[in-house]
Design an enzyme around this catalytic site. Structure first.
Site, PDB file in Angstrom:
ATOM      1  N   GLU A   1      34.303  45.149  43.742  1.00  0.00           N
ATOM      2  CA  GLU A   1      33.600  46.594  44.426  1.00  0.00           C
ATOM      3  C   GLU A   1      32.125  47.118  44.169  1.00  0.00           C
ATOM      4  O   GLU A   1      31.402  47.701  45.011  1.00  0.00           O
ATOM      5  CB  GLU A   1      34.912  47.449  44.653  1.00  0.00           C
ATOM      6  CG  GLU A   1      35.497  47.001  45.298  1.00  0.00           C
ATOM      7  CD  GLU A   1      37.161  46.294  44.652  1.00  0.00           C
ATOM      8  OE1 GLU A   1      36.310  46.087  43.654  1.00  0.00           O
ATOM      9  OE2 GLU A   1      37.813  45.614  45.855  1.00  0.00           O
TER      10      GLU A   1
ATOM     11  N   LYS B   1      50.245  29.190  45.582  1.00  0.00           N
ATOM     12  CA  LYS B   1      51.400  30.997  46.446  1.00  0.00           C
ATOM     13  C   LYS B   1      52.449  30.624  46.984  1.00  0.00           C
ATOM     14  O   LYS B   1      52.381  29.281  48.406  1.00  0.00           O
ATOM     15  CB  LYS B   1      50.067  31.406  46.890  1.00  0.00           C
ATOM     16  CG  LYS B   1      50.282  32.396  46.836  1.00  0.00           C
ATOM     17  CD  LYS B   1      49.123  33.089  47.281  1.00  0.00           C
ATOM     18  CE  LYS B   1      48.923  34.497  47.313  1.00  0.00           C
ATOM     19  NZ  LYS B   1      48.105  35.219  46.824  1.00  0.00           N
TER      20      LYS B   1
ATOM     21  N   ARG C   1      36.526  51.850  41.816  1.00  0.00           N
ATOM     22  CA  ARG C   1      35.803  51.703  41.283  1.00  0.00           C
ATOM     23  C   ARG C   1      34.299  51.335  41.520  1.00  0.00           C
ATOM     24  O   ARG C   1      33.557  51.491  40.391  1.00  0.00           O
ATOM     25  CB  ARG C   1      36.626  50.142  41.174  1.00  0.00           C
ATOM     26  CG  ARG C   1      36.079  49.797  39.783  1.00  0.00           C
ATOM     27  CD  ARG C   1      37.089  48.534  39.659  1.00  0.00           C
ATOM     28  NE  ARG C   1      38.322  48.563  39.340  1.00  0.00           N
ATOM     29  CZ  ARG C   1      39.091  47.510  39.021  1.00  0.00           C
ATOM     30  NH1 ARG C   1      38.806  45.744  39.115  1.00  0.00           N
ATOM     31  NH2 ARG C   1      40.627  47.388  38.623  1.00  0.00           N
TER      32      ARG C   1
HETATM   33  C1  LIG Z   1      39.760  46.272  42.526  1.00  0.00           C
HETATM   34  C2  LIG Z   1      40.604  45.696  43.489  1.00  0.00           C
HETATM   35  N1  LIG Z   1      39.966  45.086  44.805  1.00  0.00           N
HETATM   36  C3  LIG Z   1      41.016  44.380  45.419  1.00  0.00           C
HETATM   37  C4  LIG Z   1      42.087  44.508  45.239  1.00  0.00           C
HETATM   38  C5  LIG Z   1      43.375  43.843  46.112  1.00  0.00           C
HETATM   39  N2  LIG Z   1      44.248  42.906  45.999  1.00  0.00           N
HETATM   40  C6  LIG Z   1      45.380  42.693  46.434  1.00  0.00           C
HETATM   41  S1  LIG Z   1      45.469  41.167  45.470  1.00  0.00           S
HETATM   42  C7  LIG Z   1      44.458  40.570  45.907  1.00  0.00           C
HETATM   43  C8  LIG Z   1      44.383  39.024  45.556  1.00  0.00           C
HETATM   44  C9  LIG Z   1      44.208  38.577  44.249  1.00  0.00           C
HETATM   45  O1  LIG Z   1      44.622  37.182  44.186  1.00  0.00           O
HETATM   46  P1  LIG Z   1      44.547  36.286  42.678  1.00  0.00           P
HETATM   47  O2  LIG Z   1      44.174  37.014  41.490  1.00  0.00           O
HETATM   48  O3  LIG Z   1      44.020  34.423  42.565  1.00  0.00           O
HETATM   49  O4  LIG Z   1      46.175  36.695  43.289  1.00  0.00           O
HETATM   50  P2  LIG Z   1      46.867  35.772  43.375  1.00  0.00           P
HETATM   51  O5  LIG Z   1      47.459  37.338  44.884  1.00  0.00           O
HETATM   52  O6  LIG Z   1      46.595  34.313  44.359  1.00  0.00           O
HETATM   53  O7  LIG Z   1      48.746  35.520  42.640  1.00  0.00           O
HETATM   54  C10 LIG Z   1      43.325  41.489  46.004  1.00  0.00           C
HETATM   55  C11 LIG Z   1      42.414  40.601  46.701  1.00  0.00           C
HETATM   56  C12 LIG Z   1      42.885  45.149  44.221  1.00  0.00           C
HETATM   57  N3  LIG Z   1      44.283  45.303  43.302  1.00  0.00           N
HETATM   58  N4  LIG Z   1      42.051  45.653  43.112  1.00  0.00           N
END
Ligand SMILES: Cc1ncc(C[n+]2csc(CCOP(=O)(O)OP(=O)(O)O)c2C)c(N)n1
Length: 471
Positions: free
Chosen positions: A392, A306, A420
């Site tokens: 969730e 990242k 959700r």
């Molecule tokens: C249903 C849902 N819950 C929470 C989020 C908030 N959220 C946005 S990005 C993220 C982390 C995603 O992590 P990853 O899939 O590893 O992607 P990265 O940012 O590391 O590329 C979260 C928890 C979301 N977008 N959707």
């Protein structure tokens, strides 16, 4: 990974002031006759352009920087927009937007009337699926792949397409991703054209949690990066006959038939990896092989970092997940004027204070400990704090289970993501009159993140009071 010692290290930012290679790329087709060396230059300039643009708008920087090489490789190898690339969550799609005809508007990201901070079908034909809530890409991609097959059966002039779903190691923790994987191997003809790319940077917003995350770490550390030689074994069909037998052994080894399969293989995916997601030449040749194979559905496990290539973001992945406007040279983010205490800070302080005298209080977050303010609670009462990952639905029913046993669970979830879990709120909490407290953060309209993040249905919760659930 420190990019200063890395053979794939991009040029340091912000030394690039001009973008001669990127200037020649308006659409992905412009990438397709470039040499790998030229693609590498495009990637370096694309990274610098992304940093520069986000420094003026704010937005999701870390995730976008981690997929620069992957973005270039995907658009160079696949025939987008006819082949479909779906970015899960969509917050890492800024480099994709720059390469798909939207560079001239990239400094309008997240502004009124400007580009969305996520993928949007209405914005570009290169965004085949809108996103912002996580973990939808495998389902959507599978639907597209199966639909392509059905349409091709009906109309011989219709060509079946590759569908690529790029999903992060955080997002693959959600139930929906497993529902899709469970279905992929049995969804019927067309599903073999689905390529899932697991973008594993060992980060969600916070460090990822859960058994799946531990499993991926073990998978990564127990296998060295897959090189081209091992990869050759994966694609036996394309090799000349004399080397086929040796290659088949390598193939069996790589598939896990000898060493024990990966979870993904058990689910019916053809697993390839782990591979270095910043090694552009290798990514290009792996993707070319995957494009031409019929072995799918495929799971390509790519390891990235990242914030890759921009030191402030590499050093503090969590703080650079989403940023305010910042100074490119120092990395310092601009602070807005101090306002009244936020809902989040008041909730965080008060819950932590009450937990000191009430040991029945437990707190639950779905992968958002700092966003919901529960990080303070986690520090003070780690035994009563639960980060369940991006889950969730589980968070709500897990809290309901706790409530049946006399605990006082506080479920802190952003309004938009609680959508959700409406069924769990109704079926598992409300109808059973269980005292789960919901701290619904970011309620109402939210501004820059746009419609996908608006808590549009908050008002509807008022009717739950009749069930005496404390809201
Ligand atoms: C249903 C849902 N819950 C929470 C989020 C908030 N959220 C946005 S990005 C993220 C982390 C995603 O992590 P990853 O899939 O590893 O992607 P990265 O940012 O590391 O590329 C979260 C928890 C979301 N977008 N959707």
């Amino acid at each position: 990974m420190d990019s200063s010692q890395d053979k794939n290290a991009p040029s340091p930012i912000p030394t690039l002031g001009r973008f001669p290679a990127l200037d020649r790329v308006e659409y992905p087709a412009d990438l397709r006759n470039l040499s790998v060396e030229q693609l590498k230059q495009v990637a370096d300039e694309l990274r610098a352009e992304t940093v520069d643009a986000v420094s003026t708008t704010g937005g999701h920087l870390g995730a976008s920087l981690g997929v620069v090489e992957l973005t270039v490789a995907l658009h160079a190898v696949f025939d987008t927009p006819d082949d479909k690339v779906i970015w899960d969550v969509g917050h890492q799609a800024y480099p994709h937007k720059i390469l798909t005809g939207r560079r001239d508007r990239i400094r309008t990201l997240r502004q009124p009337g400007g580009l969305s901070g996520f993928t949007r079908r209405a914005e570009s034909k290169y965004d085949p699926f809108g996103a912002a809530h996580s973990s939808t890409s495998i389902s959507a991609g599978l639907g597209m792949a199966v639909a392509h097959h059905l349409r091709a059966e009906e109309d011989p002039s219709y060509r079946e397409r590759n569908v690529i779903a790029v999903i992060g190691d955080g997002s693959i923790s959600a139930g929906m991703a497993y529902e899709a994987m469970n279905n992929a191997a049995v969804a019927g003809p067309g599903a073999e054209r689905l390529i899932v790319i697991l973008n594993d940077n060992e980060m969600s917003i916070a460090p990822p949690v859960g058994a799946m995350s531990n499993y991926l770490s073990r998978l990564m550390s127990s296998r060295k990066f897959m090189g081209l030689r091992e990869l050759a074994g994966k694609f036996v069909k394309k090799l000349p006959a004399p080397v086929e037998r040796t290659a088949r052994k390598a193939d069996e080894y790589a598939r896990g038939m000898i060493t024990g399969g990966t979870l993904f293989e058990e689910l019916g995916f053809y697993y390839v990896g782990p591979v270095d997601g910043h090694d552009l030449p290798q990514l290009v040749s792996i993707l070319r092989n995957l494009r031409d194979t019929d072995n799918g559905p495929i799971m390509l496990h790519v390891i990235t970092e990242k914030g890759h290539g921009y030191q402030p973001a590499e050093k503090a992945g969590d703080k650079y997940h989403a940023v305010a406007k910042f100074n490119v040279v120092t990395g310092e983010q601009k602070k807005g004027p101090a306002g009244p205490p936020s809902y989040t800070s008041v909730f965080s302080r008060e819950l932590t204070r009450r937990a000191a005298t009430d040991n029945k209080i437990a707190a639950i977050t779905a992968a958002m400990p700092s966003g919901t303010g529960l990080d303070a609670f986690a520090k003070a009462y780690p035994d009563r704090f639960f980060d369940v990952g991006i889950a969730e639905q589980h968070a709500v029913t897990f809290a309901a289970g706790m409530a049946t046993e006399g605990l006082r669970p506080f479920c802190a979830i952003y309004s938009t993501f609680l959508q959700r879990a409406y069924d769990q709120v109704m079926h598992d909490v409300v109808l059973q009159k269980l005292p789960v407290r919901f701290a619904i953060d970011r309620a109402g309209l939210v501004g820059a993140d746009g419609a996908t993040h608006a808590g549009s249905f908050d008002a509807d919760f008022s009717h739950l009071r009749q069930f005496r659930v404390i809201l």
